[in-house]
Design a protein around this motif. Structure first.
Motif, short mmCIF file in Angstrom:
data_model
loop_
_atom_site.label_atom_id
_atom_site.label_comp_id
_atom_site.label_asym_id
_atom_site.label_seq_id
_atom_site.Cartn_x
_atom_site.Cartn_y
_atom_site.Cartn_z
N ASP A 212 0.76 -1.01 0.13
CA ASP A 212 0.00 0.07 -0.08
C ASP A 212 0.67 1.29 0.01
OD1 ASP A 212 -2.45 -1.63 2.04
OD2 ASP A 212 -2.33 -1.54 -0.04
N ARG A 286 -6.96 -0.45 -3.10
CA ARG A 286 -8.23 -1.05 -2.74
C ARG A 286 -8.61 -1.24 -1.31
NH1 ARG A 286 -6.41 -5.29 -7.12
NH2 ARG A 286 -7.78 -5.15 -8.85
N THR A 287 -7.62 -1.32 -0.57
CA THR A 287 -8.09 -1.48 0.97
C THR A 287 -8.03 0.04 1.61
OG1 THR A 287 -6.10 -1.68 1.48
CG2 THR A 287 -7.15 -3.78 1.16
#
Length: 310
Positions: A212, A286-287
């Motif tokens: 991330d 995405r998260t």
């Protein structure tokens, strides 16, 4: 870790552009290259990267030497005529930002000399039978991509992992048409941006393997907006295209302190909310998208309330 410059966000408009849009705008050559007071910082970084591993930041094909010289001459003339406040030229010697470059020093390739004058990365594109290819490049500050992987590839290969721009897509065809039809006297620019947890200028690691790229939750204010001002211009002699990339890395905290912070933050939240799953995956969000949207929305509301009370 390189400390980022504490500067306001670079944007021509109130809101940043929609991610994954082409969004080209015409410019005049007076605004082709836009150096600023942080010039020395960028040139220091470029010099360091060249010393440490030149092959990672500079590549060229044989047969591009004349086009590189064309870039150097065009860029040197532009900087001397349009940016005399930051550049001093005496013959072939340029002095700027604490650096000195002899543009006539043929011990270094011309594109390397040209890139040593400016904050921008420089990419030379040439039309071949299989499309427009990267044939020479000085890329010190990639945004999660590798020059060694992309060099020599056509645009479809360069954009192979970019959602909506892969070979055969409408956008891929449109990019090739734009390159084919670009006029000598009509350069264009576009702005691209992303959210990063790291404020370093060079970010060569693939976003697909680095995890991330941003921070969520209470620490989200520590993120950075990484913006790229990109220009395209056709060289009148060679017919090649010069692609310039100027990276701006600005703390989210600095953006939040702007007078128009509420509008800027709300716009970022809306644009992130509009990304599809493939686009989120490409950006490594995405998260993180939902918590970032919530954070930006809450911060925007807070800044709007503070403005009303002032």
């Amino acid at each position: 870790m390189v400390t980022t410059i504490q500067a306001p966000i670079y944007t021509r408009d109130t809101a940043l552009p929609t991610p994954f849009s082409i969004g080209l705008k015409p410019i005049d050559y007076g605004h082709w290259i836009e150096p600023d007071v942080d010039l020395g910082f960028y040139l220091d970084e470029k010099a360091r990267l060249c010393r440490e591993n030149l092959d990672e930041v500079f590549r060229m094909e044989s047969g591009t030497e004349e086009a590189q010289e064309e870039v150097l001459t065009r860029l040197a003339d532009h900087l001397a005529s349009e940016h005399g406040d930051l550049y001093r030229r005496e013959g072939s010697i340029f002095e700027m930002g604490g650096h000195r470059v002899d543009i006539a020093d043929t011990s270094r390739p011309a594109l390397l000399r040209a890139g040593s004058l400016v904050q921008d990365d420089l990419v030379l594109m040439r039309r071949k039978k299989t499309g427009w290819h990267i044939v020479a490049a000085y890329v010190a500050f990639p945004s999660s991509w590798s020059l060694t992987e992309k060099f020599g590839q056509p645009m479809e290969g360069v954009h192979a992992s970019v959602p909506g721009f892969q070979g055969g897509t409408r956008n891929a065809q449109l990019v090739n048409r734009i390159f084919d039809n670009l006029l000598f006297e009509k350069p264009v620019e576009r702005l691209n941006w992303s959210i990063k947890g790291d404020g370093a200028l060079p970010q060569p690691v693939s976003k697909h393997t680095a995890g991330d790229p941003a921070v969520a939750g209470a620490e989200a204010i520590k993120n950075f907006i990484r913006a790229e001002r990109q220009t395209l211009s056709r060289l009148p002699v060679s017919g090649d295209i010069l692609f310039t990339i100027r990276v701006f890395v600005d703390p989210l905290a600095a953006i939040a302190a702007r007078p128009d912070a509420s509008q800027q933050l709300s716009s970022m939240a809306r644009l992130l909310e509009g990304l599809n799953d493939d686009q989120l995956g490409y950006k490594g969000l995405r998260t993180l998208r939902d918590p970032l949207v919530a954070f930006l929305g809450a911060l925007a509301a807070e800044k709007a309330a503070a403005t009303e009370q002032a």
